[in-house]
Scaffold this motif. Structure first.
Motif, PDB file in Angstrom:
ATOM      1  N   TRP A 148      -7.679   4.441 -18.195  1.00 30.18           N
ATOM      2  CA  TRP A 148      -6.643   4.788 -17.218  1.00 30.18           C
ATOM      3  C   TRP A 148      -5.694   5.861 -17.745  1.00 30.18           C
ATOM      4  CZ3 TRP A 148      -1.425   4.380 -17.906  1.00 30.18           C
ATOM      5  CH2 TRP A 148      -0.988   3.624 -18.996  1.00 30.18           C
ATOM      6  N   GLU A 149      -5.496   5.909 -19.079  1.00 25.47           N
ATOM      7  CA  GLU A 149      -4.561   6.883 -19.668  1.00 25.47           C
ATOM      8  C   GLU A 149      -5.039   8.318 -19.534  1.00 25.47           C
ATOM      9  OE1 GLU A 149      -6.031   4.503 -21.666  1.00 25.47           O
ATOM     10  OE2 GLU A 149      -4.486   3.332 -22.626  1.00 25.47           O
TER      11      GLU A 149
ATOM     12  N   GLU B 118      -7.763  -4.510  -6.684  1.00 27.89           N
ATOM     13  CA  GLU B 118      -8.918  -3.716  -7.119  1.00 27.89           C
ATOM     14  C   GLU B 118      -9.214  -3.822  -8.616  1.00 27.89           C
ATOM     15  OE1 GLU B 118      -8.246   0.341  -6.004  1.00 27.89           O
ATOM     16  OE2 GLU B 118      -7.796  -0.184  -3.940  1.00 27.89           O
ATOM     17  N   LYS B 119      -8.178  -3.791  -9.428  1.00 30.96           N
ATOM     18  CA  LYS B 119      -8.303  -3.829 -10.891  1.00 30.96           C
ATOM     19  C   LYS B 119      -9.164  -2.685 -11.427  1.00 30.96           C
ATOM     20  CE  LYS B 119      -6.314  -7.959 -11.425  1.00 30.96           C
ATOM     21  NZ  LYS B 119      -4.979  -8.116 -11.745  1.00 30.96           N
ATOM     22  N   THR B 120      -8.927  -1.484 -10.929  1.00 28.59           N
ATOM     23  CA  THR B 120      -9.663  -0.317 -11.433  1.00 28.59           C
ATOM     24  C   THR B 120      -8.707   0.559 -12.242  1.00 28.59           C
ATOM     25  OG1 THR B 120      -9.166   1.085  -9.523  1.00 28.59           O
ATOM     26  CG2 THR B 120     -11.153  -0.303  -9.379  1.00 28.59           C
ATOM     27  N   ALA B 121      -9.296   1.396 -13.093  1.00 29.09           N
ATOM     28  CA  ALA B 121      -8.499   2.319 -13.906  1.00 29.09           C
ATOM     29  C   ALA B 121      -7.740   3.300 -13.009  1.00 29.09           C
ATOM     30  CB  ALA B 121      -9.398   3.073 -14.885  1.00 29.09           C
TER      31      ALA B 121
ATOM     32  N   ALA C 133      -3.684   3.694 -12.895  1.00 26.02           N
ATOM     33  CA  ALA C 133      -3.079   4.992 -13.202  1.00 26.02           C
ATOM     34  C   ALA C 133      -2.247   5.494 -12.018  1.00 26.02           C
ATOM     35  CB  ALA C 133      -4.156   6.006 -13.563  1.00 26.02           C
ATOM     36  N   LYS C 134      -2.721   5.253 -10.809  1.00 27.09           N
ATOM     37  CA  LYS C 134      -1.980   5.688  -9.614  1.00 27.09           C
ATOM     38  C   LYS C 134      -0.638   4.958  -9.531  1.00 27.09           C
ATOM     39  CE  LYS C 134      -2.397   6.167  -4.616  1.00 27.09           C
ATOM     40  NZ  LYS C 134      -3.246   5.973  -3.449  1.00 27.09           N
TER      41      LYS C 134
ATOM     42  N   PHE D 284       0.765  -0.588  -6.926  1.00 27.58           N
ATOM     43  CA  PHE D 284       0.675  -1.715  -7.852  1.00 27.58           C
ATOM     44  C   PHE D 284       0.105  -2.944  -7.154  1.00 27.58           C
ATOM     45  CE2 PHE D 284       2.722  -5.053 -10.624  1.00 27.58           C
ATOM     46  CZ  PHE D 284       1.884  -4.836 -11.707  1.00 27.58           C
ATOM     47  N   SER D 285       0.460  -3.101  -5.890  1.00 22.88           N
ATOM     48  CA  SER D 285      -0.119  -4.194  -5.111  1.00 22.88           C
ATOM     49  C   SER D 285      -1.622  -3.987  -4.939  1.00 22.88           C
ATOM     50  CB  SER D 285       0.569  -4.267  -3.747  1.00 22.88           C
ATOM     51  OG  SER D 285      -0.007  -5.268  -2.949  1.00 22.88           O
ATOM     52  N   ALA D 286      -2.033  -2.744  -4.688  1.00 25.94           N
ATOM     53  CA  ALA D 286      -3.461  -2.425  -4.555  1.00 25.94           C
ATOM     54  C   ALA D 286      -4.187  -2.667  -5.872  1.00 25.94           C
ATOM     55  CB  ALA D 286      -3.647  -0.981  -4.101  1.00 25.94           C
TER      56      ALA D 286
END
Length: 145
Positions: free
Chosen positions: A126-127, A71-74, A78-79, A65-67
């Motif tokens: 992301w889903e 980054e703000k990537t899907a 999702a990770k 969540f920190s990453a």
């Protein structure tokens, strides 16, 4: 007179020893109650602990969540979700097996970060992440059963 004083003192000493001294009376034999021992009072033994798995997934969720914040990537969103649901699944399994959740590793941090993750609108797509779908399905399965 001296003889009378000595005799009186002896009688007082004997009376004191008889009334106050000596050994205590022997304890009475009372029948023992049939009380179960501590092992009989315990409930069922707790099952398997999932504290180690929970700790591993909690660390991974907080790091992911920190990453995502950087980054703000899907994929990163999702990770984070995958690890959040894995951690929550293990915590649920841990408590279902009779262990306490009190004092669990980073309990509050995980809850707050999960709440933040949940209220954040993730990037498009992301889903569709397969690992996320699997983790969410396993978590839902544990919650239902």
């Amino acid at each position: 007179m001296k003889k009378l004083l000595v005799t009186t003192a002896l009688w007082v000493a004997v009376a004191c020893l008889t009334a106050c001294g000596g050994s205590a009376p022997a304890p009475q034999n009372t029948p023992k109650k049939n009380t179960p021992g501590p092992a009989a009072n315990e409930g069922p033994k707790p099952g398997q602990s999932y504290a180690n798995e929970y700790r591993r997934e909690t660390d991974a969720a907080l790091a992911a969540f920190s990453a995502y914040g950087k980054e703000k990537t899907a994929a990163s969103y999702a990770k984070a979700g995958t690890h959040f649901y894995n951690a929550l699944k293990y915590r649920s399994m841990h408590t279902r097996n009779g262990h306490s959740s009190e004092g669990m590793y980073k309990y509050t941090d995980l809850n707050l970060s999960y709440k933040d993750w949940k209220s954040t609108i993730g990037p498009k797509g992301w889903e569709d992440d397969a690992e996320y779908k699997k983790a969410k399905a396993e978590y839902d399965k544990v919650q239902q059963g």
